[in-house]
Design a protein around this motif. Structure first.
Motif, PDB file in Angstrom:
ATOM      1  N   GLN B  11      44.088 -55.368  59.117  1.00  0.00           N
ATOM      2  CA  GLN B  11      44.573 -54.014  58.915  1.00  0.00           C
ATOM      3  C   GLN B  11      44.966 -53.897  57.455  1.00  0.00           C
ATOM      4  O   GLN B  11      46.115 -54.079  57.100  1.00  0.00           O
ATOM      5  CB  GLN B  11      45.790 -53.734  59.814  1.00  0.00           C
ATOM      6  N   PRO B  12      43.992 -53.612  56.573  1.00  0.00           N
ATOM      7  CA  PRO B  12      44.286 -53.604  55.145  1.00  0.00           C
ATOM      8  C   PRO B  12      45.225 -52.473  54.761  1.00  0.00           C
ATOM      9  O   PRO B  12      45.880 -52.531  53.742  1.00  0.00           O
ATOM     10  CB  PRO B  12      42.915 -53.417  54.500  1.00  0.00           C
ATOM     11  N   GLY B  13      45.273 -51.477  55.560  1.00  0.00           N
ATOM     12  CA  GLY B  13      46.214 -50.392  55.304  1.00  0.00           C
ATOM     13  C   GLY B  13      46.741 -49.924  56.630  1.00  0.00           C
ATOM     14  O   GLY B  13      46.207 -50.288  57.668  1.00  0.00           O
ATOM     15  N   THR B  14      47.784 -49.140  56.626  1.00  0.00           N
ATOM     16  CA  THR B  14      48.310 -48.664  57.899  1.00  0.00           C
ATOM     17  C   THR B  14      47.972 -47.185  58.050  1.00  0.00           C
ATOM     18  O   THR B  14      47.639 -46.498  57.086  1.00  0.00           O
ATOM     19  CB  THR B  14      49.835 -48.837  57.953  1.00  0.00           C
ATOM     20  N   ALA B  15      48.127 -46.755  59.290  1.00  0.00           N
ATOM     21  CA  ALA B  15      47.866 -45.348  59.570  1.00  0.00           C
ATOM     22  C   ALA B  15      48.786 -44.473  58.728  1.00  0.00           C
ATOM     23  O   ALA B  15      48.375 -43.435  58.210  1.00  0.00           O
ATOM     24  CB  ALA B  15      48.078 -45.088  61.052  1.00  0.00           C
ATOM     25  N   ASP B  16      50.029 -44.921  58.557  1.00  0.00           N
ATOM     26  CA  ASP B  16      50.995 -44.104  57.792  1.00  0.00           C
ATOM     27  C   ASP B  16      50.536 -43.894  56.359  1.00  0.00           C
ATOM     28  O   ASP B  16      50.839 -42.893  55.735  1.00  0.00           O
ATOM     29  CB  ASP B  16      52.374 -44.779  57.768  1.00  0.00           C
ATOM     30  N   GLN B  17      49.843 -44.879  55.821  1.00  0.00           N
ATOM     31  CA  GLN B  17      49.361 -44.730  54.446  1.00  0.00           C
ATOM     32  C   GLN B  17      48.050 -43.943  54.386  1.00  0.00           C
ATOM     33  O   GLN B  17      47.415 -43.874  53.343  1.00  0.00           O
ATOM     34  CB  GLN B  17      49.144 -46.120  53.812  1.00  0.00           C
ATOM     35  N   GLY B  18      47.631 -43.420  55.527  1.00  0.00           N
ATOM     36  CA  GLY B  18      46.408 -42.620  55.546  1.00  0.00           C
ATOM     37  C   GLY B  18      45.155 -43.468  55.545  1.00  0.00           C
ATOM     38  O   GLY B  18      44.092 -43.011  55.134  1.00  0.00           O
ATOM     39  N   TYR B  19      45.258 -44.705  56.008  1.00  0.00           N
ATOM     40  CA  TYR B  19      44.093 -45.591  55.950  1.00  0.00           C
ATOM     41  C   TYR B  19      42.898 -45.017  56.694  1.00  0.00           C
ATOM     42  O   TYR B  19      41.765 -45.181  56.274  1.00  0.00           O
ATOM     43  CB  TYR B  19      44.435 -46.981  56.507  1.00  0.00           C
ATOM     44  N   TYR B  20      43.177 -44.354  57.819  1.00  0.00           N
ATOM     45  CA  TYR B  20      42.049 -43.856  58.625  1.00  0.00           C
ATOM     46  C   TYR B  20      41.625 -42.444  58.215  1.00  0.00           C
ATOM     47  O   TYR B  20      40.868 -41.798  58.914  1.00  0.00           O
ATOM     48  CB  TYR B  20      42.372 -43.969  60.113  1.00  0.00           C
ATOM     49  N   ARG B  21      42.173 -41.965  57.081  1.00  0.00           N
ATOM     50  CA  ARG B  21      41.689 -40.761  56.408  1.00  0.00           C
ATOM     51  C   ARG B  21      41.747 -39.494  57.245  1.00  0.00           C
ATOM     52  O   ARG B  21      40.828 -38.688  57.203  1.00  0.00           O
ATOM     53  CB  ARG B  21      40.233 -40.975  56.019  1.00  0.00           C
ATOM     54  N   HIS B  22      42.827 -39.340  57.987  1.00  0.00           N
ATOM     55  CA  HIS B  22      42.934 -38.124  58.798  1.00  0.00           C
ATOM     56  C   HIS B  22      43.079 -36.883  57.923  1.00  0.00           C
ATOM     57  O   HIS B  22      42.817 -35.775  58.385  1.00  0.00           O
ATOM     58  CB  HIS B  22      44.113 -38.236  59.759  1.00  0.00           C
ATOM     59  N   ASP B  23      43.497 -37.067  56.658  1.00  0.00           N
ATOM     60  CA  ASP B  23      43.724 -35.917  55.776  1.00  0.00           C
ATOM     61  C   ASP B  23      42.460 -35.389  55.114  1.00  0.00           C
ATOM     62  O   ASP B  23      42.496 -34.368  54.439  1.00  0.00           O
ATOM     63  CB  ASP B  23      44.708 -36.311  54.660  1.00  0.00           C
ATOM     64  N   THR B  24      41.339 -36.098  55.256  1.00  0.00           N
ATOM     65  CA  THR B  24      40.123 -35.667  54.556  1.00  0.00           C
ATOM     66  C   THR B  24      39.778 -34.220  54.907  1.00  0.00           C
ATOM     67  O   THR B  24      39.647 -33.882  56.094  1.00  0.00           O
ATOM     68  CB  THR B  24      38.931 -36.562  54.979  1.00  0.00           C
ATOM     69  N   PRO B  25      39.603 -33.353  53.915  1.00  0.00           N
ATOM     70  CA  PRO B  25      39.191 -31.979  54.246  1.00  0.00           C
ATOM     71  C   PRO B  25      37.795 -31.976  54.857  1.00  0.00           C
ATOM     72  O   PRO B  25      36.932 -32.761  54.452  1.00  0.00           O
ATOM     73  CB  PRO B  25      39.181 -31.263  52.880  1.00  0.00           C
ATOM     74  N   GLN B  26      37.587 -31.075  55.812  1.00  0.00           N
ATOM     75  CA  GLN B  26      36.313 -31.063  56.537  1.00  0.00           C
ATOM     76  C   GLN B  26      35.119 -30.891  55.587  1.00  0.00           C
ATOM     77  O   GLN B  26      34.070 -31.497  55.799  1.00  0.00           O
ATOM     78  CB  GLN B  26      36.332 -29.948  57.597  1.00  0.00           C
ATOM     79  N   GLN B  27      35.301 -30.098  54.546  1.00  0.00           N
ATOM     80  CA  GLN B  27      34.139 -29.858  53.655  1.00  0.00           C
ATOM     81  C   GLN B  27      33.720 -31.105  52.893  1.00  0.00           C
ATOM     82  O   GLN B  27      32.612 -31.154  52.355  1.00  0.00           O
ATOM     83  CB  GLN B  27      34.393 -28.676  52.698  1.00  0.00           C
ATOM     84  N   ASP B  28      34.578 -32.126  52.843  1.00  0.00           N
ATOM     85  CA  ASP B  28      34.196 -33.364  52.157  1.00  0.00           C
ATOM     86  C   ASP B  28      33.382 -34.294  53.059  1.00  0.00           C
ATOM     87  O   ASP B  28      32.972 -35.373  52.628  1.00  0.00           O
ATOM     88  CB  ASP B  28      35.439 -34.121  51.682  1.00  0.00           C
ATOM     89  N   LEU B  29      33.211 -33.916  54.311  1.00  0.00           N
ATOM     90  CA  LEU B  29      32.525 -34.811  55.255  1.00  0.00           C
ATOM     91  C   LEU B  29      31.089 -34.353  55.466  1.00  0.00           C
ATOM     92  O   LEU B  29      30.825 -33.166  55.653  1.00  0.00           O
ATOM     93  CB  LEU B  29      33.279 -34.841  56.588  1.00  0.00           C
ATOM     94  N   ARG B  30      30.187 -35.332  55.428  1.00  0.00           N
ATOM     95  CA  ARG B  30      28.768 -34.989  55.556  1.00  0.00           C
ATOM     96  C   ARG B  30      28.245 -35.188  56.968  1.00  0.00           C
ATOM     97  O   ARG B  30      27.306 -34.529  57.397  1.00  0.00           O
ATOM     98  CB  ARG B  30      27.945 -35.869  54.608  1.00  0.00           C
ATOM     99  N   VAL B  31      28.811 -36.141  57.674  1.00  0.00           N
ATOM    100  CA  VAL B  31      28.316 -36.478  59.013  1.00  0.00           C
ATOM    101  C   VAL B  31      29.376 -36.144  60.067  1.00  0.00           C
ATOM    102  O   VAL B  31      29.079 -35.497  61.077  1.00  0.00           O
ATOM    103  CB  VAL B  31      27.971 -37.987  59.086  1.00  0.00           C
ATOM    104  N   ILE B  32      30.614 -36.584  59.795  1.00  0.00           N
ATOM    105  CA  ILE B  32      31.690 -36.418  60.773  1.00  0.00           C
ATOM    106  C   ILE B  32      31.943 -34.938  61.038  1.00  0.00           C
ATOM    107  O   ILE B  32      32.074 -34.152  60.096  1.00  0.00           O
ATOM    108  CB  ILE B  32      32.989 -37.091  60.251  1.00  0.00           C
ATOM    109  N   GLY B  33      31.979 -34.589  62.312  1.00  0.00           N
ATOM    110  CA  GLY B  33      32.258 -33.208  62.705  1.00  0.00           C
ATOM    111  C   GLY B  33      31.015 -32.389  62.977  1.00  0.00           C
ATOM    112  O   GLY B  33      31.068 -31.375  63.659  1.00  0.00           O
TER     113      GLY B  33
END
Ligand code: FES
Ligand code: FES
Lengths: 185, 840
Positions: B11-33
């Motif tokens: 676990q190189p980062g924790t969820a609290d530090q945003g490791y799993y990138r929940h904050d990524t704006p949708q427009q920055d995603l090409r595949v996800i969503g």
């Protein structure tokens, strides 16, 4: 295969089957169903089964262009032999045109109408028979036509939408899926 | 492969530090969503999916199981001589050859592959026969003579309590009680004293079953190197691997389990099954490949479906509906084996706390052994029945207080980031938005209570886990592992133990890796669910796969990106931090003309570092629930759902139709919007089946003085499930409250949306015709009976009146967080065990 059938392994007989435009000569047990001949003798496992008792529609194939339950159809009924020509059978393996998917297959793939996919052949073949008969069926007619096929994954919604999409494309319209279909309201 | 594997380095980062990138704006995603096709969509629609029953091998023989015709009996003798003499029979297997027991939970390894001296339900496997064809195998099964000595049949929890002997199993808390649970969080009596309204109701939720369209099947092959390979329609290849190791008494490294794509599972293929173990043992015994495909009737006997649960719930609320206390009791009819039952029992008490604020909570649960097909986990495992009770109860409370049931719920939602009374950690919490969506969509405010008699609206809410916080057997290893292999052609192969049961888990792996590496998901190669080739993933259950394998895949892909970026940075003489991975290229963000194709980038990386491969793994965060039993319920995140059902009831007959359902589901973030839609619609459908028609009931008759106790509907004709013509219009809203624990904020979608449907139907019936149906399924007969009772001046209700009286054990007392509790139990000051409930 039913646990209740009586005498094991009677002698096989020869018959000719006309499947997806191809002719096959098969030695088959006379009490075997079309489902068994397709899957076990011809290796066409795209036709699946959910009950083998005529209750679920999963095993649907087209005979003379009409949906039938292959688990309730004796292979003898469709085989050609001394007393006549084989009846034309269509299975999922014959739906695509070579590498090009049929519009129903494209629509099922695009909308996620095939989740586990186990029921999909039966639905697509039934829908194909419907669309040949009526190129522009309304939702009520689609529901009724598909009422003999059970799907446990999709809730049928994506299947209805896929049939409508494919129907439009088969009519030559350049229809794309509605936004609510893919993203919700 | 990267050097680090398990442990903290995972676990190189924790969820609290945003490791799993929940904050990524949708427009920055090409595949996800994006509503992309599934990676196996083409295979599925062309009829080429390799379901287990489609497989065959040279020299393969067919195995069938002889199953018990008795509900409960001792086996005096088994005579196989006539069967063995039949031409075409190549092997017979009996229970005595496989003495080791198995079962999904370490605490209830109570199953033999084939019964040794006792059968416990009609359908319990007794012998296995392999033959050259299926007909011969069945005929040989019928030729086996079993001499049974009948034992008293235990057909219900009440009978289990009244009949401690003979015991169905020689383990469990007492007599035929498998398990008692008694957990106390805060002081419910004080809570009731501080309430403006206290009410108690009793509910019953009948059992039902998964009914996947594919019947279970497997193909086992014991080869010349003393290794066995089994292909099976299982949701949990890893747990099957463990069970086979134990029963076959073979090293795990000599057993290979490959889970075929499942033709639907819904929890029904999550246990290791007799036919799987027997096929391996038979193949070892006769030295040939052995195929075993179950009939539909046998699938009903395998069952592991929804437990029938009788529940008593007492609730205390303030005038505004704020819940002061909930005292909840559940009685589970477990059937003949343990299966997941201990977990199921805890689950009937675990998630009452995660939707609305609840100050004091007391839960008691009991599971009983009965002579029925074993119950287990079905979609929504154990939380469905109590959710039905709670949401119906809240509707009654709102009526009593003259509050709008939607408003009342909205006012007291559990709070994001907080610990509940039983130490579940709430993450993102979009239930408020879900309620608002379905209220607005359905015209709730204008229409509820105002439609003509016979028509009505009902609302209910729910929550479900995104994966269990703990594995089924205790261990400190990851719950999910992913390996990536980068080929110099640019091909990325993803290896993962996860199992695709139709939910799209293979596609999730592809989307995640493709997003990170800027690739086309359709061009990846995905290898899954093979214990020889893929790192362990615990299985497709508890809605864990998107979150857990998604996070593991994200980590593996990030590591691959690091390696490739280091080589590209050197080659292009661009700072690593400037590199962008997109459109199958790696390029300089400042000057996109400085670029390489992904394949060239892999070549650069392979030249610099050698063969390129990475691993990623995921283990859920440590739970705050530290008390015994606190292992069931914690999850990295909880999904939320709200639904409104519209109904039209014929008051003369109780017949009804449901024209429309509005459902809103907080999925955290859609990994694929179209697939999320499919999961929501499929869940609504299955919930509707449970609400309106599905039940796994037993027929209890006497015939010539003997008790006949049989499954009432072991066929798809008699076990009713909704058809295309039964499906109402469904309006679906996807709510995305990004959760820091999920990949890009994703939570589960496959189970949660089922839960609110049954209570919403019951609540809609009340709005329509003014009677309460406290028994699920909500059949026209039950509505009619309630209407009749009301007309005669009786209760305007159909439902059970009481629960069995039980000598509960001492409660485990866990002070809630707001009373300074640390998640551990404290010494109990409760009085000695008391009898609760009524006549029984
Ligand atoms: S397999 Fe033919 S109808 Fe079910
Ligand atoms: S897609 Fe699974 S049964 Fe229809």
């Amino acid at each position: 295969m039913s646990p209740h059938s009586e005498s094991p392994t009677p002698a096989k007989q020869l018959g000719v089957f006309h499947v997806n435009g191809e002719t096959h000569e098969v030695a088959f047990a006379p009490h075997h169903t079309l489902l068994e001949v397709l899957r076990e003798d011809l290796g066409l496992t795209g036709t699946t089964h959910g009950c083998e008792l005529g209750e679920c529609g999963t095993c649907t194939v087209l005979v003379d262009g009409t949906p039938v339950l292959s688990c309730l159809t004796l292979a003898l009924e469709v085989a050609g032999g001394a007393d006549g020509d084989p009846r034309p059978i269509e299975t999922i393996e014959g739906l695509a045109d070579g590498p090009n998917l049929h519009p129903l297959q494209d629509a099922f793939a695009d909308l996620g109408a095939s989740q586990c996919g186990y029921c999909s052949s039966g639905f697509m073949l039934t829908a194909n028979a419907l669309l040949r008969d009526d190129p522009a069926p309304d939702r009520a007619k689609i529901r009724t036509a598909l009422a003999g096929n059970i799907c446990r994954c999709t809730g049928y919604v994506k299947i209805f939408e896929a049939v409508e999409l494919a129907a439009a494309r088969l009519r030559g319209e350049a229809r794309q899926p509605a936004r609510e279909t893919l993203y919700g309201s | 492969m990267a050097a680090e594997s398990n442990g903290a380095a995972n676990q190189p980062g924790t969820a609290d530090q945003g490791y799993y990138r929940h904050d990524t704006p949708q427009q920055d995603l090409r595949v996800i969503g994006k509503p992309l096709r599934k990676v196996d969509a083409r295979t599925k629609v062309t009829g080429r999916t390799g379901y287990a029953d489609n497989l065959s091998l040279p020299r393969m023989v067919y195995m069938k199981l002889l199953r018990s015709t008795q509900a409960h009996a001792r086996i005096r003798s088994i005579d196989t001589s006539a069967a063995a003499a039949m031409p075409g029979v190549v092997g017979i297997l009996l229970g005595s050859e496989l003495p080791n027991q198995f079962g999904i939970l370490p605490v209830s390894n109570d199953e033999h592959t084939l019964a040794i001296d006792r059968v416990r339900f009609v359908g319990d496997p007794v012998a296995a026969v392999a033959a050259l064809d299926e007909e011969t195998a069945w005929a040989a099964c019928r030729a086996i003579v079993v001499d049974y000595e009948p034992l008293p049949v235990i057909g219900s929890p009440a009978e289990a309590l009244a009949t401690p002997e003979p015991r169905i199993h020689d383990y469990g808390d007492e007599g035929n009680v498998h398990k008692y649970v008694n957990l106390q969080f805060g002081d419910v009596e004080r809570g009731f004293a501080e309430s403006d309204l206290v009410r108690q109701d009793v509910f019953f939720f009948e059992g039902n079953t998964h009914l996947p369209m594919e019947q279970h099947a497997c193909l086992a092959d014991y080869d010349k190197d003393h290794k066995v390979t089994i292909h099976s329609s299982t949701q949990t290849p890893h747990y099957l691997h463990k069970a086979l190791t134990k029963v076959l008494a073979m090293p795990a490294s000599n057993i290979r389990v490959i889970a075929c794509p499942n033709g639907g599972g819904f929890g029904g293929k999550s246990d290791p099954f007799n036919h799987e173990v027997a096929a391996c043992a038979m193949s070892r015994k006769i030295g040939r490949p052995v195929k075993c495909s179950l009939t539909r009737e046998e699938v009903f006997h395998c069952h592991r479906g929804r437990h029938p649960v009788l529940m008593k719930a007492k609730i205390g609320v303030r005038k505004d509906g704020e819940i002061q206390a909930l005292d909840f009791e559940s009685h589970l009819d477990g059937g003949a084996f343990g299966s997941y039952g201990v977990a199921s029992t805890f689950y009937t008490g675990a998630l009452q706390t995660v939707t609305y604020q609840l100050k004091n909570y007391h839960f008691r649960g009991a599971r009983y052994f009965t002579n029925k097909a074993p119950c287990g986990p079905k979609r929504g495992h154990g939380t469905v029945q109590p959710r039905f009770a709670l949401e119906c109860l809240l509707d009654k409370v709102a009526c009593d207080l003259d509050l709008d049931p939607a408003e009342m719920r909205l006012r007291h939602l559990a709070k994001r980031g907080e610990l509940t009374a039983n130490f579940m950690r709430i993450g993102s919490m979009g239930l408020g938005e879900c309620i608002e969506k379905v209220v607005a969509g359905s015209g709730w405010k204008e229409r509820r209570g105002k439609l003509p008699f016979g028509r009505g609206l009902g609302l209910a809410c729910s929550s479900y886990l995104s994966g269990a916080g703990l594995p089924i057997y205790w261990n400190a290893m990851p719950h999910s592992g992913v390996q990536l292999q980068l080929d110099r052609s640019g091909l990325v192969t993803v290896f993962c133990g996860s199992t695709d049961i139709g939910q799209g888990s293979m596609s999730v792996l592809a989307y995640v890796v493709a997003e990170v590496l800027g690739l086309d998901p359709m061009k990846l190669r995905i290898v899954t669910a093979d214990t020889d080739l893929t790192p362990v993933d615990l299985g497709s259950y508890s809605s864990r796969v998107t979150l857990m394998t998604g996070n593991a895949a994200m980590q593996a892909a990030e590591r691959a990106k690091e390696i490739v970026a280091a080589a590209v940075a050197e080659k292009l003489e661009v700072p690593k931090s400037n590199l962008v991975f997109a459109d199958e290229h790696v390029f300089d963000a400042a000057d996109p003309s400085r670029r390489m194709s992904f394949a060239e980038a892999v070549i650069a990386a392979e030249a610099k570092f050698g063969t390129v491969g990475t691993v990623g793994s995921y283990k859920p965060p440590r739970s705050a629930a530290r008390f015994k039993g606190g292992g069931v319920g914690p999850s990295p995140s909880y999904s939320y759902t709200a639904a409104v059902v519209e109904i039209e009831v014929d008051p003369e007959t109780g017949q009804y139709t449901i024209p429309k359902i509005w459902v809103a589901h907080d999925v955290g973030r859609s990994i694929n919007a179209a697939l999320v839609m499919g999961q929501i619609e499929g869940s609504v459908y299955m919930g509707l089946g449970e609400a309106t028609m599905e039940e796994s009931a037993y027929r209890d008759r006497s015939h010539k003085g003997k008790r006949v106790f049989l499954h009432n509907q072991p066929s798809m004709l008699d076990y009713k499930s909704p058809l295309a013509v039964d499906m109402p219009e469904v309006v679906t809203y996807i709510v995305e409250d990004h959760d820091p624990n999920g990949p890009w904020g994703a939570k589960e979608a496959g189970q949660g949306p089922l839960l609110p449907i049954m209570p919403a139907v019951a609540n809609a019936v009340f709005d329509a015709v003014g009677v309460r149906i406290d028994t699920n399924p909500i059949t026209p007969e039950r509505i009619f009976a309630a209407l009749q009772s009301k007309a005669k001046g009786g209760e305007a209700r159909f439902g059970p009146s009481d629960v069995p009286a039980v000598a509960w054990p001492e409660p485990r007392v866990v002070p809630p967080p707001w009373e300074g509790g640390d998640g551990k139990e404290v010494a109990s000051d409760a009085p000695a065990p008391t009898r609760s409930g009524g006549k029984g």
